[in-house]
Motif scaffolding. Structure first.
Motif, PDB file in Angstrom:
ATOM      1  N   LEU A  59      -6.145   0.968  -3.491  1.00  0.00           N
ATOM      2  CA  LEU A  59      -6.632   1.385  -4.802  1.00  0.00           C
ATOM      3  C   LEU A  59      -5.993   2.723  -5.141  1.00  0.00           C
ATOM      4  CD1 LEU A  59      -8.548   1.127  -7.256  1.00  0.00           C
ATOM      5  CD2 LEU A  59     -10.257   2.364  -5.907  1.00  0.00           C
ATOM      6  N   LEU A  60      -5.343   2.778  -6.285  1.00  0.00           N
ATOM      7  CA  LEU A  60      -4.718   4.006  -6.754  1.00  0.00           C
ATOM      8  C   LEU A  60      -5.447   4.493  -7.989  1.00  0.00           C
ATOM      9  CD1 LEU A  60      -1.071   5.051  -7.075  1.00  0.00           C
ATOM     10  CD2 LEU A  60      -2.395   4.897  -9.183  1.00  0.00           C
ATOM     11  N   PHE A 105       0.816  -1.207   0.000  1.00  0.00           N
ATOM     12  CA  PHE A 105       0.000   0.000   0.000  1.00  0.00           C
ATOM     13  C   PHE A 105       0.854   1.264   0.000  1.00  0.00           C
ATOM     14  CE2 PHE A 105      -2.364   3.375   2.150  1.00  0.00           C
ATOM     15  CZ  PHE A 105      -3.538   3.381   1.416  1.00  0.00           C
ATOM     16  N   ALA A 106       1.911   1.285   0.810  1.00  0.00           N
ATOM     17  CA  ALA A 106       2.736   2.484   0.924  1.00  0.00           C
ATOM     18  C   ALA A 106       3.479   2.807  -0.368  1.00  0.00           C
ATOM     19  CB  ALA A 106       3.742   2.318   2.070  1.00  0.00           C
ATOM     20  N   GLU A 107       3.674   1.800  -1.247  1.00  0.00           N
ATOM     21  CA  GLU A 107       4.454   2.021  -2.468  1.00  0.00           C
ATOM     22  C   GLU A 107       3.583   2.299  -3.686  1.00  0.00           C
ATOM     23  OE1 GLU A 107       7.141  -1.226  -3.053  1.00  0.00           O
ATOM     24  OE2 GLU A 107       8.019  -1.050  -1.046  1.00  0.00           O
ATOM     25  N   LEU A 108       2.273   2.247  -3.538  1.00  0.00           N
ATOM     26  CA  LEU A 108       1.390   2.460  -4.683  1.00  0.00           C
ATOM     27  C   LEU A 108       1.617   3.818  -5.369  1.00  0.00           C
ATOM     28  CD1 LEU A 108      -2.074   0.915  -3.729  1.00  0.00           C
ATOM     29  CD2 LEU A 108      -0.695   0.413  -5.759  1.00  0.00           C
ATOM     30  N   PRO A 109       1.726   4.935  -4.638  1.00  0.00           N
ATOM     31  CA  PRO A 109       1.952   6.206  -5.345  1.00  0.00           C
ATOM     32  C   PRO A 109       3.263   6.217  -6.130  1.00  0.00           C
ATOM     33  CG  PRO A 109       1.256   6.595  -3.076  1.00  0.00           C
ATOM     34  CD  PRO A 109       1.555   5.136  -3.194  1.00  0.00           C
ATOM     35  N   LEU A 110       4.282   5.567  -5.590  1.00  0.00           N
ATOM     36  CA  LEU A 110       5.583   5.551  -6.265  1.00  0.00           C
ATOM     37  C   LEU A 110       5.556   4.731  -7.549  1.00  0.00           C
ATOM     38  CD1 LEU A 110       8.462   6.623  -5.896  1.00  0.00           C
ATOM     39  CD2 LEU A 110       9.020   4.512  -4.665  1.00  0.00           C
ATOM     40  N   ALA A 111       4.632   3.759  -7.642  1.00  0.00           N
ATOM     41  CA  ALA A 111       4.577   2.877  -8.816  1.00  0.00           C
ATOM     42  C   ALA A 111       4.284   3.634 -10.105  1.00  0.00           C
ATOM     43  CB  ALA A 111       3.522   1.789  -8.602  1.00  0.00           C
ATOM     44  N   THR A 170      11.039   1.857 -10.012  1.00  0.00           N
ATOM     45  CA  THR A 170      10.810   0.431 -10.281  1.00  0.00           C
ATOM     46  C   THR A 170      11.261  -0.392  -9.096  1.00  0.00           C
ATOM     47  OG1 THR A 170      11.308  -1.406 -11.785  1.00  0.00           O
ATOM     48  CG2 THR A 170      13.063   0.167 -11.412  1.00  0.00           C
ATOM     49  N   SER A 171      10.675  -1.570  -8.959  1.00  0.00           N
ATOM     50  CA  SER A 171      11.086  -2.512  -7.918  1.00  0.00           C
ATOM     51  C   SER A 171      12.003  -3.591  -8.483  1.00  0.00           C
ATOM     52  CB  SER A 171       9.835  -3.180  -7.313  1.00  0.00           C
ATOM     53  OG  SER A 171       9.164  -3.933  -8.317  1.00  0.00           O
TER      54      SER A 171
END
Length: 548
Positions: free
Chosen positions: A126-127, A64-70, A76-77
């Motif tokens: 949900l983003l 959840f915490a990384e959704l905005p960064l995606a 990238t991860s």
């Protein structure tokens, strides 16, 4: 004045570089799912993709915490492993994606809706993102990720997406994939393996005649399915390659390697049909780091590995062509690894084709092509064993100024066939030649000039041209003893199924195919006629035999 580009323009450039079409959008989302370890993927299109694109997977999900960064650029991860960091001038890439641009580009093109949950996380996220607007909220969600692209305006068609998905199944045949358009199933694949994936792409009849290719050595692995000489194309457009799971364009050297392995099995300029999947150490290839991510370069060791794998596959299979037929029949049974069985001469058709049998198979042999193959391998053997022999009389050859200038440049080509000495301006004397050329003194000057000019291109092609001259021609009648002798000589050849130019020497038809075509239930024993049956599909317009 130099200044940074505005954020809006950066977004437009990213969109234009990464997602040209509907197919590009689906490919980027599919690759994200595969990189996330998905075993099941569902793709949906609504309104031809312009209304909505959906790609849902059961992969590892996004915290959840990384959704905005995606959805941020160059985030990238996939490059967390220190082994993936830059080495020299390239990255050690182990994933399909690595640029961190796809989701950012899609958010510039449409409304992006991402619902995701890792298995360890309670509840999902949900983003919603479009342009510079981003919103994230908590929602219930199953493990995995669902991406929706709403209001896509790019070009593309459902057919292109279906072709893309079938292509990826050739390289990920374990993947369970479902494709729906307007709510209707277009493709349902249960992850049933490479052969079933090939049936989707190439059709059932052709796939049954593919040769399996498999080899593993030196940290490299090759798997695939390729056509024999039954099928070829003048372009490699139905020959697919993946390296470490990435569908790529053929590197020029590797494509030449495949063509070289097929040299005597296919006509010049033709390519096989099928798929090869290569697994390579990271240091064995280099990927071009552009948006398409399709161009690679491989080491020469990889080319040698692939060529050896193809040759091993050819050695395990007989490559006689099946007869052309109005409707597809069952594939021919593979022959023994030792080669063709002994053939018994039956007769000659139109003075050009020999009819022969072996077991339950009928063979038609092109007498000219077969004799070419016999002579060609005889020439090769004698040249290797005997080398050059002194001619009974030196043969004088007159050379043009252009031909004389080629003498030192083309020495490697002519020296394999002739020994000579200079004999004044514009002249040489041929002193030695292979013994099989001694009976043709009048042809020797022209053969020498051909080797000098490079018209034969190689010793192999020159010997093939020489074998054509004395070979028995079409329309020439042969006695039973001569026909049987030619068959016996052909079977002693190392490559009996093609002439030196790549044409087939023989065609084969199994008895079971004849039974099917004639509407029999089984083969007829000696002195006994098999009962006829009604034809069901070979010639539906013809009435079946009456019963009663």
């Amino acid at each position: 004045m130099i200044r940074p580009l505005p954020e809006e323009l950066r977004g437009l450039l990213a969109r234009g570089e990464v997602v040209f079409s509907l197919k590009d959008a689906v490919r980027e989302l599919l690759e994200n799912a595969l990189d996330a370890g998905a075993k099941r993927v569902r793709v949906e299109l609504y309104g031809g993709g312009r209304e909505r694109i959906v790609v849902e997977d059961d992969g590892e999900g996004i915290p959840f915490a990384e959704l905005p960064l995606a959805v941020e650029p160059f985030a990238t991860s996939k490059l967390q492993d220190p082994g993936m960091l830059p080495e020299g001038n390239s990255l050690r890439i182990t994933t399909l994606g690595f640029r961190g641009q796809a989701l950012y580009a899609l958010r510039q093109a449409a409304l992006l809706r991402i619902r995701s949950r890792p298995r360890f996380q309670v509840g999902g996220g949900l983003l919603l993102a479009q342009g510079e607007w981003v919103e994230v909220r908590e929602v219930p969600a199953p493990p995995g990720t669902r991406v929706e692209v709403v209001g896509w305006e790019g070009a593309g068609s459902e057919r292109e997406v279906a072709e893309l998905l079938r292509r990826y199944l050739l390289h990920y045949p374990w993947l369970s994939l479902a494709f729906f358009a307007e709510g209707e199933a277009r493709l349902l694949f249960p992850g049933a393996g490479l052969k079933e994936a090939a049936r989707l792409v190439f059709g059932r009849v052709l796939t049954e005649r593919f040769l399996p290719v498999e080899r593993e050595a030196g940290g490299m692995r090759l798997q695939g399915l390729l056509s024999g000489p039954q099928v070829s194309r003048t372009r490699p457009d139905l020959l697919f390659l993946a390296i470490n799971g990435r569908p790529v364009a053929w590197p020029e050297g590797l494509l030449k390697t495949v063509r070289r392995a097929y040299r005597e099995l296919l006509p010049e300029g033709h390519f096989p049909v099928g798929v090869l999947n290569l697994t390579l150490p990271l240091e064995a290839f280099r990927l071009r780091l552009d948006a398409r991510k399709e161009e690679v370069a491989v080491l020469e060791e990889v080319e040698a590995f692939v060529e050896e794998g193809l040759r091993e596959a050819f050695q395990r299979h007989n490559l006689a062509r099946s007869l052309p037929e109005p409707r597809p029949l069952m594939p021919l049974s593979p022959p023994t690894p030792s080669g063709l069985p002994p053939l018994r001469y039956l007769g000659q058709f139109r003075g050009s084709y020999l009819l022969a049998e072996a077991g339950d198979t009928l063979y038609l042999v092109d007498q000219h092509a077969a004799h070419e193959r016999v002579l060609y391998e005889e020439f090769q053997r004698r040249l290797k064993e005997e080398g050059l022999r002194e001619l009974p009389y030196p043969v004088l050859v007159e050379l043009s100024p252009a031909e004389e200038a080629l003498l030192p440049e083309r020495q490697e080509a002519w020296a394999s066939l002739f020994a000579l000495e200079a004999f004044g301006p514009g002249r040489v004397r041929l002193l030695a030649a292979p013994s099989f050329l001694h009976p043709y003194p009048l042809l020797l000057p022209e053969i020498f000039r051909e080797a000098l000019r490079g018209e034969g291109k190689s010793l192999t092609e020159l010997l093939a041209r020489l074998a054509c001259l004395p070979a028995v021609k079409a329309g020439h009648p042969l006695s039973r003893a001569e026909g049987q002798a030619l068959l016996d000589a052909l079977l002693r050849c190392q490559t009996p199924w093609v002439c030196p130019h790549g044409r087939p020497t023989l065609l084969a038809l199994k008895e079971e195919d004849l039974i099917r075509r004639f509407g029999r239930r089984s083969g007829a024993r000696v002195g006994e006629e098999a009962r006829p049956r009604r034809q069901e599909d070979s010639f539906p317009e013809a009435p079946g035999p009456q019963r009663g």
